[in-house]
Scaffold this motif. Structure first.
Motif, mmCIF file in Angstrom:
data_model
loop_
_atom_site.group_PDB
_atom_site.id
_atom_site.type_symbol
_atom_site.label_atom_id
_atom_site.label_comp_id
_atom_site.label_asym_id
_atom_site.label_seq_id
_atom_site.Cartn_x
_atom_site.Cartn_y
_atom_site.Cartn_z
ATOM 1 N N ILE A 192 -0.288 -13.337 -0.507
ATOM 2 C CA ILE A 192 -1.774 -13.774 -1.176
ATOM 3 C C ILE A 192 -1.948 -12.587 -2.306
ATOM 4 N N ASN A 193 -0.911 -12.127 -2.850
ATOM 5 C CA ASN A 193 -1.018 -11.311 -4.152
ATOM 6 C C ASN A 193 -1.782 -9.919 -3.979
ATOM 7 N N GLN A 194 -1.664 -9.553 -2.590
ATOM 8 C CA GLN A 194 -2.400 -8.127 -2.334
ATOM 9 C C GLN A 194 -1.325 -7.064 -1.921
ATOM 10 N N PRO A 195 -1.835 -5.716 -1.948
ATOM 11 C CA PRO A 195 -0.835 -4.534 -2.045
ATOM 12 C C PRO A 195 -0.255 -4.859 -0.459
ATOM 13 N N VAL A 196 0.935 -4.511 -0.263
ATOM 14 C CA VAL A 196 1.546 -4.565 1.050
ATOM 15 C C VAL A 196 0.855 -3.652 1.830
ATOM 16 N N VAL A 197 0.649 -2.502 1.256
ATOM 17 C CA VAL A 197 -0.282 -1.284 1.918
ATOM 18 C C VAL A 197 -1.213 -1.587 2.684
ATOM 19 N N LEU A 198 -2.074 -2.618 2.184
ATOM 20 C CA LEU A 198 -3.254 -2.896 2.719
ATOM 21 C C LEU A 198 -3.016 -3.812 3.886
ATOM 22 N N GLY A 199 -2.027 -4.578 3.772
ATOM 23 C CA GLY A 199 -1.598 -5.351 5.013
ATOM 24 C C GLY A 199 -1.340 -4.670 6.257
ATOM 25 N N GLN A 200 -0.516 -3.618 5.791
ATOM 26 C CA GLN A 200 -0.258 -2.814 6.826
ATOM 27 C C GLN A 200 -1.463 -1.907 7.289
ATOM 28 N N ILE A 201 -2.139 -1.580 6.858
ATOM 29 C CA ILE A 201 -3.481 -1.033 7.406
ATOM 30 C C ILE A 201 -4.283 -2.069 8.010
ATOM 31 N N VAL A 202 -4.281 -3.128 7.662
ATOM 32 C CA VAL A 202 -5.126 -4.314 8.643
ATOM 33 C C VAL A 202 -4.302 -4.546 9.617
ATOM 34 N N GLY A 203 -2.796 -4.604 9.747
ATOM 35 C CA GLY A 203 -2.154 -4.969 10.974
ATOM 36 C C GLY A 203 -2.361 -3.741 11.903
ATOM 37 N N GLY A 204 -2.401 -2.547 11.363
ATOM 38 C CA GLY A 204 -2.594 -1.454 12.252
ATOM 39 C C GLY A 204 -4.118 -1.333 13.017
ATOM 40 N N ILE A 205 -5.071 -1.849 12.244
ATOM 41 C CA ILE A 205 -6.371 -1.969 12.734
ATOM 42 C C ILE A 205 -6.325 -3.217 13.972
ATOM 43 N N ARG A 239 -11.395 -0.638 -21.371
ATOM 44 C CA ARG A 239 -10.111 -1.199 -20.548
ATOM 45 C C ARG A 239 -9.356 -0.201 -19.809
ATOM 46 N N ILE A 240 -9.220 0.961 -20.543
ATOM 47 C CA ILE A 240 -8.673 2.195 -19.831
ATOM 48 C C ILE A 240 -9.346 2.649 -18.592
ATOM 49 N N GLY A 241 -10.657 2.727 -18.711
ATOM 50 C CA GLY A 241 -11.569 2.978 -17.601
ATOM 51 C C GLY A 241 -11.273 2.131 -16.503
ATOM 52 N N VAL A 242 -11.317 0.955 -16.552
ATOM 53 C CA VAL A 242 -11.119 -0.200 -15.604
ATOM 54 C C VAL A 242 -9.651 0.024 -14.952
ATOM 55 N N GLY A 243 -8.540 0.155 -15.953
ATOM 56 C CA GLY A 243 -7.305 0.238 -15.480
ATOM 57 C C GLY A 243 -7.079 1.625 -14.622
ATOM 58 N N MET A 244 -8.012 2.622 -14.634
ATOM 59 C CA MET A 244 -7.930 3.566 -13.729
ATOM 60 C C MET A 244 -8.510 3.805 -12.526
ATOM 61 N N ILE A 245 -9.186 2.344 -12.234
ATOM 62 C CA ILE A 245 -10.160 2.377 -11.073
ATOM 63 C C ILE A 245 -9.273 2.328 -9.753
ATOM 64 N N PRO A 246 -8.104 1.649 -9.486
ATOM 65 C CA PRO A 246 -7.417 1.471 -8.093
ATOM 66 C C PRO A 246 -6.825 2.863 -7.550
ATOM 67 N N ARG A 247 -7.258 3.122 -6.147
ATOM 68 C CA ARG A 247 -6.928 4.218 -5.251
ATOM 69 C C ARG A 247 -5.692 3.415 -4.455
ATOM 70 N N MET A 248 -4.986 4.265 -3.761
ATOM 71 C CA MET A 248 -4.050 3.622 -2.937
ATOM 72 C C MET A 248 -3.483 4.588 -1.852
ATOM 73 N N GLY A 249 -2.499 5.393 -2.089
ATOM 74 C CA GLY A 249 -1.947 6.152 -0.950
ATOM 75 C C GLY A 249 -2.236 7.794 -0.843
ATOM 76 N N VAL A 250 -2.438 8.329 -2.210
ATOM 77 C CA VAL A 250 -2.562 9.744 -2.142
ATOM 78 C C VAL A 250 -3.857 10.043 -1.226
ATOM 79 N N GLU A 251 -4.980 9.446 -1.555
ATOM 80 C CA GLU A 251 -6.079 9.820 -0.665
ATOM 81 C C GLU A 251 -5.983 9.840 0.636
#
Length: 381
Positions: A28-41, A324-336
């Motif tokens: 569904i074009n979403q990051p694999v990491v998010l799926g793994q977290i949902v599966g963990g929940i 455009r640059i500000g929007v492009g820097m929005i995503p967070r993922m694994g480091v946090e």
């Protein structure tokens, strides 16, 4: 000595969950990491997390940051340029201040410092994918985002390390902060100027005596040794992992070590870590942190748009490019999540923090593609 059957069962269930939900989210074009977290929940409802599994999953934290360091480059860091440094530097500062500001009324001074630090890192892999789809990766905005991400990585990790180290020592004071900054500086100098040459020499020796496959083994042993050294210096272990990866990126063995380590990490330890994150999310506490989690997520998103956009303006780019640059820097993922895991282990925050950070990751990931496409207005290169 035998391995507990329950531990074997946990690992099997967690890996299967990571694969299934990762595949679903990829479809569904979403990051694999998010799926793994949902599966963990979902898995955590029937299989409560255990300390043994958590200890194993912490290896995934170190390998995740090690790979992030390997993907970076000291030369790229030096060549980031005015725009990249400005975007990353001002972006990190503004994100920290806004994150601290929204958290302070809810969490108090010390935890607000940690929440502020948790807003600073950026993960641009999603942004890169969208820019490639729009054929905009090789534009001024795309190049600035890529170079800013390199600087942002190291600044964000250093900020998080300083905060976690200071809070772990029992409080924040000027002398303590100065000592931590000195340790970070010493560690950084060691990794930039000494370790690359030493590791290149050792890896060449290993290959010359006919043990080419042992380059990965030597790298892993060194990774854990430097992570331990960082802890021994009262710094976060992931700072050691990240900077060691950065040091190895300067050797001729960067590519084979990255490829072999990536297979090991993403087939075993990293999925275990993200599923374990999901399993540890306290669903029963969701209502008690709901308002703060939502406010924090909104502020975290706005902080990157404002901070990185301001950094782009300071560097001389126009307002459209800055947005455009500000929007492009929005995503967070694994480091946090990696840093949060360390903070939880140190007892600095409670498990409620998982809910807050997971929601921020979900919202920042979901909102970025549509915002990025909107800012480019359907333009084609």
């Amino acid at each position: 000595m035998t391995v507990e059957p329950e531990l074997i069962l946990y690992i099997a269930a967690m890996l299967a969950t990571a694969e299934i939900f990762g595949w679903i989210f990829a479809r569904i074009n979403q990051p694999v990491v998010l799926g793994q977290i949902v599966g963990g929940i979902l898995l955590g409802i029937t299989m409560p997390p255990t300390e043994e599994v958590k200890d194993i999953s912490m290896i995934g934290v170190l390998m995740l940051l090690f790979l992030a360091g390997l993907e970076s480059s000291i030369d790229e860091l030096k060549e980031a340029g005015k725009a990249g440094i400005s975007v990353a530097g001002i972006g990190v500062l503004v994100a920290f201040l806004m994150g601290f500001g929204i958290a302070y009324p809810f969490k108090g001074f010390q935890q607000a410092l940690l929440y502020g630090a948790l807003t600073t890192p950026t993960s641009v892999s999603l942004t890169v994918r969208v820019l490639m789809e729009l054929d905009k990766l090789k534009t001024v905005e795309g190049n600035t985002i890529l170079t800013a991400a390199i600087v942002d990585d190291i600044l964000g990790i250093i900020v998080l390390t300083i905060v976690i180290s200071a809070l772990g020592e029992g409080g924040v004071n000027a002398v303590g902060i100065a000592e931590i900054l000195l340790m970070v500086l010493l560690f950084l100098v060691l990794m930039v100027y000494a370790v690359p040459g030493i590791m290149d020499y050792l890896l060449r020796k290993v290959v010359r005596i006919g043990f080419a496959d042992s380059t990965v083994t030597l790298s892993m042993a060194s990774l854990f040794a430097f992570a331990y050294l960082a802890e021994h210096m009262n710094l976060a272990s992931i700072l050691g992992a990240y900077l060691f990866g950065l040091a190895l990126s300067e050797t001729e063995f960067r590519k084979p070590i990255f490829e072999h380590t990536r297979v090991i990490a993403h087939s075993l330890f990293v999925p275990l870590f993200f599923v374990d994150v999901g399993m540890n999310i306290p669903l029963k506490n969701l209502s008690s942190v709901g308002l703060f989690a939502l406010l924090f997520s909104v502020v975290a998103i706005l902080s990157k748009i404002i901070g990185c956009g301001l950094g782009a303006l300071v560097a001389g780019l126009n307002s459209k490019s800055a947005l455009r640059i500000g929007v492009g820097m929005i995503p967070r993922m694994g480091v946090e999540l990696a840093m949060l895991a360390i903070a939880l282990k140190e007892g600095i925050v409670g498990p409620d923090a998982y809910v807050v950070i997971i929601l921020m990751i979900f919202l920042s990931t979901l909102i970025t593609p549509s915002l990025l496409k909107a800012t480019f207005g359907g333009e084609q290169s």
